[in-house]
Structures are given as structure tokens and as C-alpha cells.
Motif scaffolding. Structure first.
Motif, PDB file in Angstrom:
ATOM      1  N   ASP A  84       8.878  -0.943   1.712  1.00  0.00           N
ATOM      2  CA  ASP A  84       9.811  -1.806   0.988  1.00  0.00           C
ATOM      3  C   ASP A  84      11.214  -1.751   1.601  1.00  0.00           C
ATOM      4  OD1 ASP A  84      11.159   0.447  -0.049  1.00  0.00           O
ATOM      5  OD2 ASP A  84      10.124   0.345  -1.980  1.00  0.00           O
ATOM      6  N   SER A  85      12.143  -2.509   1.041  1.00  0.00           N
ATOM      7  CA  SER A  85      13.487  -2.624   1.615  1.00  0.00           C
ATOM      8  C   SER A  85      14.318  -1.356   1.463  1.00  0.00           C
ATOM      9  CB  SER A  85      14.218  -3.812   1.000  1.00  0.00           C
ATOM     10  OG  SER A  85      14.385  -3.621  -0.393  1.00  0.00           O
ATOM     11  N   ASP A  86      13.823  -0.386   0.710  1.00  0.00           N
ATOM     12  CA  ASP A  86      14.474   0.917   0.626  1.00  0.00           C
ATOM     13  C   ASP A  86      13.850   1.927   1.590  1.00  0.00           C
ATOM     14  OD1 ASP A  86      16.303   0.184  -1.390  1.00  0.00           O
ATOM     15  OD2 ASP A  86      14.767   0.472  -2.931  1.00  0.00           O
ATOM     16  N   GLY A  87      12.905   1.474   2.415  1.00  0.00           N
ATOM     17  CA  GLY A  87      12.239   2.350   3.369  1.00  0.00           C
ATOM     18  C   GLY A  87      11.112   3.167   2.776  1.00  0.00           C
ATOM     19  N   GLU A  88      10.707   2.819   1.549  1.00  0.00           N
ATOM     20  CA  GLU A  88       9.649   3.556   0.856  1.00  0.00           C
ATOM     21  C   GLU A  88       8.304   2.873   1.033  1.00  0.00           C
ATOM     22  OE1 GLU A  88      10.073   6.475  -0.697  1.00  0.00           O
ATOM     23  OE2 GLU A  88      12.178   6.419  -0.113  1.00  0.00           O
ATOM     24  N   PRO A  89       7.240   3.634   1.257  1.00  0.00           N
ATOM     25  CA  PRO A  89       5.909   3.041   1.342  1.00  0.00           C
ATOM     26  C   PRO A  89       5.420   2.559  -0.022  1.00  0.00           C
ATOM     27  CG  PRO A  89       5.752   5.419   1.505  1.00  0.00           C
ATOM     28  CD  PRO A  89       7.215   5.083   1.473  1.00  0.00           C
ATOM     29  N   TYR A  90       4.637   1.499  -0.015  1.00  0.00           N
ATOM     30  CA  TYR A  90       3.997   1.031  -1.251  1.00  0.00           C
ATOM     31  C   TYR A  90       2.559   0.669  -0.945  1.00  0.00           C
ATOM     32  CZ  TYR A  90       4.452  -3.769   0.460  1.00  0.00           C
ATOM     33  OH  TYR A  90       4.336  -4.908   1.208  1.00  0.00           O
ATOM     34  N   SER A  91       1.736   0.696  -1.965  1.00  0.00           N
ATOM     35  CA  SER A  91       0.352   0.229  -1.836  1.00  0.00           C
ATOM     36  C   SER A  91      -0.178  -0.051  -3.233  1.00  0.00           C
ATOM     37  CB  SER A  91      -0.533   1.263  -1.131  1.00  0.00           C
ATOM     38  OG  SER A  91      -0.609   2.442  -1.919  1.00  0.00           O
ATOM     39  N   GLY A  92      -1.181  -0.907  -3.303  1.00  0.00           N
ATOM     40  CA  GLY A  92      -1.796  -1.227  -4.584  1.00  0.00           C
ATOM     41  C   GLY A  92      -2.776  -2.370  -4.439  1.00  0.00           C
ATOM     42  N   TYR A  93      -3.433  -2.677  -5.542  1.00  0.00           N
ATOM     43  CA  TYR A  93      -4.439  -3.741  -5.612  1.00  0.00           C
ATOM     44  C   TYR A  93      -3.998  -4.810  -6.586  1.00  0.00           C
ATOM     45  CZ  TYR A  93      -7.926  -0.761  -3.338  1.00  0.00           C
ATOM     46  OH  TYR A  93      -8.612   0.023  -2.452  1.00  0.00           O
ATOM     47  N   SER A  94      -4.446  -6.030  -6.341  1.00  0.00           N
ATOM     48  CA  SER A  94      -4.352  -7.098  -7.326  1.00  0.00           C
ATOM     49  C   SER A  94      -5.713  -7.788  -7.366  1.00  0.00           C
ATOM     50  CB  SER A  94      -3.243  -8.079  -7.013  1.00  0.00           C
ATOM     51  OG  SER A  94      -3.479  -8.734  -5.770  1.00  0.00           O
ATOM     52  N   TYR A  95      -5.989  -8.471  -8.455  1.00  0.00           N
ATOM     53  CA  TYR A  95      -7.277  -9.149  -8.635  1.00  0.00           C
ATOM     54  C   TYR A  95      -7.074 -10.638  -8.731  1.00  0.00           C
ATOM     55  CZ  TYR A  95      -8.923  -4.474  -9.616  1.00  0.00           C
ATOM     56  OH  TYR A  95      -9.215  -3.138  -9.497  1.00  0.00           O
ATOM     57  N   ASP A  96      -7.937 -11.388  -8.047  1.00  0.00           N
ATOM     58  CA  ASP A  96      -7.856 -12.853  -8.072  1.00  0.00           C
ATOM     59  C   ASP A  96      -8.499 -13.395  -9.318  1.00  0.00           C
ATOM     60  OD1 ASP A  96      -6.641 -12.632  -5.605  1.00  0.00           O
ATOM     61  OD2 ASP A  96      -8.530 -12.942  -4.529  1.00  0.00           O
TER      62      ASP A  96
END
Length: 96
Positions: A84-96
Motif C-alpha cells: 500500500d501507499s504506506d509501504g505496508e504489505p496487504y493481502s486478502g480475498y473477495s468473492y464475485d
């Protein structure tokens, strides 16, 4: 809620409540968004390119920091990961 005008390949949108206005341009597998906030004077942008089942995103936040990530569709799920723009990693799922 933003009000948008234009066609499928180029649109301009404005959200009076937030002050955000932005343009969306689509060309082939690439979508580019350029944004401006009339309340703060800040700008931001995002470019997304889809290659197969993966979309690659990158952009610049309103505070001038860059970010990048990918979204990968597998069946009815999409897996998101990046920095992200703060240099932090992100991850996750979304469902269609």
C-alpha cells in the motif's frame, strides 16, 4: 455517489459530497484513472492492466506515495496482494 458522463472507453465522474473528480480511460486491457479533489487540491492516479486472469495495479496516492498490487481471479474468488501507499504489505480475498 459519483455522477459520470461519457462512453465506455472514456468517462469523467464527479462526487460533490467528497469533492473528488476523476477521469477513467479504457484502452484494450488497460484502465487509467486520474483523480483530483477540489476540497484539498490533491491529485491521485491508478493504472490497471489485465493479463490473463491477473490484473496488475499501480498508482500514486494523494500524499505522493506510490503503491502496487495484483488481483488474481480463481473461480468465484479474487486474491489481492501488494504494497500500500504506506509501504505496508496487504493481502486478502473477495468473492464475485
Amino acid at each position: 455517489m459519483a455522477t459520470c458522463t461519457g462512453s465506455g472507453s472514456f468517462q469523467t465522474c464527479y462526487d460533490a459530497q467528497s469533492g473528488n473528480s476523476y477521469s477513467v480511460q479504457r484502452h484494450g486491457n488497460t484502465t487509467t484513472i486520474q483523480g483530483y479533489n477540489s476540497n484539498t487540491g490533491s491529485t491521485w492516479n491508478q493504472t490497471s492492466r489485465k493479463i490473463g486472469g491477473t490484473t496488475f495495479h499501480n498508482g500514486m496516492s494523494s500524499d505522493g506515495n506510490s503503491w502496487s498490487g495484483t488481483s488474481r481471479s480463481i473461480g468465484s474468488q479474487t486474491y489481492h496482494q501488494g504494497i500500500d501507499s504506506d509501504g505496508e504489505p496487504y493481502s486478502g480475498y473477495s468473492y464475485d
